[in-house]
Design a protein around this motif. Sequence first.
Motif, PDB file in Angstrom:
ATOM      1  N   PRO A 154      16.981  -9.376 -51.346  1.00 43.36           N
ATOM      2  CA  PRO A 154      18.198 -10.195 -51.338  1.00 43.36           C
ATOM      3  C   PRO A 154      18.966  -9.989 -50.030  1.00 43.36           C
ATOM      4  CG  PRO A 154      18.065  -8.839 -53.341  1.00 43.36           C
ATOM      5  CD  PRO A 154      17.019  -8.338 -52.393  1.00 43.36           C
ATOM      6  N   ALA A 155      19.374 -11.071 -49.399  1.00 48.51           N
ATOM      7  CA  ALA A 155      20.053 -10.944 -48.101  1.00 48.51           C
ATOM      8  C   ALA A 155      20.785 -12.229 -47.743  1.00 48.51           C
ATOM      9  CB  ALA A 155      19.035 -10.629 -47.006  1.00 48.51           C
ATOM     10  N   LEU A 156      21.804 -12.070 -46.885  1.00 46.60           N
ATOM     11  CA  LEU A 156      22.468 -13.223 -46.282  1.00 46.60           C
ATOM     12  C   LEU A 156      22.453 -13.015 -44.775  1.00 46.60           C
ATOM     13  CD1 LEU A 156      23.963 -12.941 -49.203  1.00 46.60           C
ATOM     14  CD2 LEU A 156      25.634 -14.454 -48.164  1.00 46.60           C
ATOM     15  N   HIS A 157      22.145 -14.074 -44.046  1.00 45.69           N
ATOM     16  CA  HIS A 157      22.274 -14.037 -42.586  1.00 45.69           C
ATOM     17  C   HIS A 157      23.336 -15.064 -42.203  1.00 45.69           C
ATOM     18  CE1 HIS A 157      18.379 -11.853 -42.671  1.00 45.69           C
ATOM     19  NE2 HIS A 157      18.909 -11.269 -41.634  1.00 45.69           N
ATOM     20  N   VAL A 158      24.433 -14.555 -41.665  1.00 44.13           N
ATOM     21  CA  VAL A 158      25.617 -15.387 -41.431  1.00 44.13           C
ATOM     22  C   VAL A 158      25.782 -15.620 -39.937  1.00 44.13           C
ATOM     23  CG1 VAL A 158      28.108 -15.552 -41.796  1.00 44.13           C
ATOM     24  CG2 VAL A 158      26.694 -14.296 -43.443  1.00 44.13           C
ATOM     25  N   TRP A 159      25.959 -16.893 -39.584  1.00 42.54           N
ATOM     26  CA  TRP A 159      26.153 -17.244 -38.178  1.00 42.54           C
ATOM     27  C   TRP A 159      27.453 -18.044 -38.025  1.00 42.54           C
ATOM     28  CZ3 TRP A 159      23.943 -21.960 -35.286  1.00 42.54           C
ATOM     29  CH2 TRP A 159      24.215 -21.846 -33.910  1.00 42.54           C
ATOM     30  N   VAL A 160      28.393 -17.460 -37.291  1.00 40.78           N
ATOM     31  CA  VAL A 160      29.589 -18.202 -36.905  1.00 40.78           C
ATOM     32  C   VAL A 160      29.214 -18.964 -35.649  1.00 40.78           C
ATOM     33  CG1 VAL A 160      32.012 -18.017 -36.207  1.00 40.78           C
ATOM     34  CG2 VAL A 160      31.075 -16.414 -37.887  1.00 40.78           C
ATOM     35  N   GLU A 161      29.282 -20.294 -35.720  1.00 36.39           N
ATOM     36  CA  GLU A 161      28.689 -21.120 -34.662  1.00 36.39           C
ATOM     37  C   GLU A 161      29.283 -20.876 -33.270  1.00 36.39           C
ATOM     38  OE1 GLU A 161      26.660 -25.132 -35.813  1.00 36.39           O
ATOM     39  OE2 GLU A 161      28.544 -24.987 -36.908  1.00 36.39           O
ATOM     40  N   SER A 162      30.522 -20.343 -33.219  1.00 33.26           N
ATOM     41  CA  SER A 162      31.129 -20.081 -31.908  1.00 33.26           C
ATOM     42  C   SER A 162      30.606 -18.768 -31.310  1.00 33.26           C
ATOM     43  CB  SER A 162      32.648 -20.026 -32.047  1.00 33.26           C
ATOM     44  OG  SER A 162      32.982 -19.056 -33.034  1.00 33.26           O
ATOM     45  N   GLU A 163      29.824 -18.015 -32.086  1.00 34.31           N
ATOM     46  CA  GLU A 163      29.327 -16.723 -31.595  1.00 34.31           C
ATOM     47  C   GLU A 163      27.819 -16.779 -31.364  1.00 34.31           C
ATOM     48  OE1 GLU A 163      30.602 -13.911 -34.525  1.00 34.31           O
ATOM     49  OE2 GLU A 163      32.714 -14.473 -34.285  1.00 34.31           O
ATOM     50  N   THR A 164      27.323 -15.819 -30.594  1.00 33.03           N
ATOM     51  CA  THR A 164      25.887 -15.842 -30.294  1.00 33.03           C
ATOM     52  C   THR A 164      25.068 -15.081 -31.343  1.00 33.03           C
ATOM     53  OG1 THR A 164      26.276 -13.974 -28.857  1.00 33.03           O
ATOM     54  CG2 THR A 164      26.040 -16.135 -27.805  1.00 33.03           C
ATOM     55  N   SER A 165      25.666 -14.043 -31.930  1.00 39.21           N
ATOM     56  CA  SER A 165      24.858 -13.200 -32.824  1.00 39.21           C
ATOM     57  C   SER A 165      25.013 -13.589 -34.294  1.00 39.21           C
ATOM     58  CB  SER A 165      25.221 -11.735 -32.628  1.00 39.21           C
ATOM     59  OG  SER A 165      26.564 -11.540 -32.971  1.00 39.21           O
ATOM     60  N   VAL A 166      24.001 -13.194 -35.054  1.00 41.39           N
ATOM     61  CA  VAL A 166      23.958 -13.450 -36.502  1.00 41.39           C
ATOM     62  C   VAL A 166      24.172 -12.109 -37.206  1.00 41.39           C
ATOM     63  CG1 VAL A 166      22.341 -14.002 -38.367  1.00 41.39           C
ATOM     64  CG2 VAL A 166      22.487 -15.492 -36.370  1.00 41.39           C
ATOM     65  N   ARG A 167      24.930 -12.128 -38.297  1.00 40.78           N
ATOM     66  CA  ARG A 167      25.205 -10.897 -39.045  1.00 40.78           C
ATOM     67  C   ARG A 167      24.380 -10.885 -40.324  1.00 40.78           C
ATOM     68  NH1 ARG A 167      30.022  -9.511 -42.167  1.00 40.78           N
ATOM     69  NH2 ARG A 167      30.584 -11.686 -41.943  1.00 40.78           N
ATOM     70  N   ALA A 168      23.742  -9.745 -40.614  1.00 38.12           N
ATOM     71  CA  ALA A 168      22.978  -9.607 -41.858  1.00 38.12           C
ATOM     72  C   ALA A 168      23.817  -8.882 -42.900  1.00 38.12           C
ATOM     73  CB  ALA A 168      21.695  -8.822 -41.592  1.00 38.12           C
ATOM     74  N   ILE A 169      23.784  -9.381 -44.119  1.00 37.26           N
ATOM     75  CA  ILE A 169      24.532  -8.758 -45.219  1.00 37.26           C
ATOM     76  C   ILE A 169      23.567  -8.476 -46.362  1.00 37.26           C
ATOM     77  CG2 ILE A 169      26.319  -9.128 -46.987  1.00 37.26           C
ATOM     78  CD1 ILE A 169      27.713 -11.016 -45.015  1.00 37.26           C
TER      79      ILE A 169
ATOM     80  N   ARG B  75      27.498 -20.947 -40.802  1.00 37.20           N
ATOM     81  CA  ARG B  75      26.249 -21.350 -41.459  1.00 37.20           C
ATOM     82  C   ARG B  75      25.546 -20.089 -41.974  1.00 37.20           C
ATOM     83  NH1 ARG B  75      22.698 -24.762 -37.780  1.00 37.20           N
ATOM     84  NH2 ARG B  75      21.865 -25.622 -39.717  1.00 37.20           N
ATOM     85  N   ILE B  76      24.846 -20.227 -43.105  1.00 37.80           N
ATOM     86  CA  ILE B  76      24.263 -19.039 -43.738  1.00 37.80           C
ATOM     87  C   ILE B  76      22.845 -19.330 -44.239  1.00 37.80           C
ATOM     88  CG2 ILE B  76      24.605 -17.225 -45.470  1.00 37.80           C
ATOM     89  CD1 ILE B  76      27.507 -18.048 -45.710  1.00 37.80           C
ATOM     90  N   ILE B  77      21.939 -18.360 -44.012  1.00 36.47           N
ATOM     91  CA  ILE B  77      20.616 -18.367 -44.646  1.00 36.47           C
ATOM     92  C   ILE B  77      20.676 -17.338 -45.776  1.00 36.47           C
ATOM     93  CG2 ILE B  77      18.147 -17.929 -44.359  1.00 36.47           C
ATOM     94  CD1 ILE B  77      18.432 -18.786 -41.416  1.00 36.47           C
ATOM     95  N   LEU B  78      20.394 -17.796 -47.016  1.00 35.50           N
ATOM     96  CA  LEU B  78      20.556 -16.919 -48.188  1.00 35.50           C
ATOM     97  C   LEU B  78      19.220 -16.685 -48.881  1.00 35.50           C
ATOM     98  CD1 LEU B  78      22.980 -19.456 -48.498  1.00 35.50           C
ATOM     99  CD2 LEU B  78      23.961 -17.498 -49.669  1.00 35.50           C
TER     100      LEU B  78
END
Length: 255
Positions: free
Chosen positions: A153-168, A192-195
């Motif tokens: 189980p995971a979320l990958h969160v991307w704030v479009e104004s930033e370059t990096s993606v955060r994993a939760i 945007r999020i990949i869940l």
Amino acid sequence: MRVLVISDIHGNLTALQAVLEDAAQFNYEEVWCLGDTVGYGPEPNGCITLVRQLKAACVVGNHDWAAIERMDIEDFNAEARRAVLWTRQELSPESLAWLSELPSTPIVKGEFTLTHGSPRDPVWEYVLYPSTARANFDAFSTPFCLVGHTHVPALHVWVESETSVRAISPTPNRVLALRPAEKADGAAPSLRIILNPGSVGQPRDNDPRAAYAILNTKEATWLPRRVAYAIEITQAHMRSAGLPERLINRLSFGW
Ligand code: ZN
């Protein structure tokens, strides 16, 4: 709308039944299934029958493809290969027909793209790391994408104004808001999020309980769930089917 999101059932009917029993309390209206309904587990036909009864929107996974001989199993490890060969001879004509009609390209449901591996490589790529997730945000156009395949189980969160993606790594039973709160001026960062809901039938995050998620599309919330099930029943079925011992044992540890 409340949606039951399941993935990677892998022929584990006891786990799937426990998930459905637990999920009933959420009055879900639809079921979305992210592939690998069969492979590894002892009851592939039973799982397919149940998923069909649920009228789930379902995509194909690599093990589903392997089971219907649409994928070369050279890249599978020896035990997975044995399980594929066992599954092939076990599948009923109805199950084979259902598997062969599953889409291998992503399905779009409103704001959500559904796929097994990743949007750019739907059947095979694993979204395990932020760098892989970042590369995949360009491959779908909805705000959110639902994937399975990793069994984690995971979320990958991307704030479009930033370059990096955060994993939760989500905490079971803690509701996550998928849209950021608006600021006083009405502006909110574009997110945007990949869940990934994790795996029903073969979890790989050191927690042996079955994993799934309840998605509320209107409120944009994600509720990760874990359910204990009678692992020893699945293991007994696997033993009498002659499936590899390592595949049987790993269910006890969630790895
Ligand atoms: Zn899988």
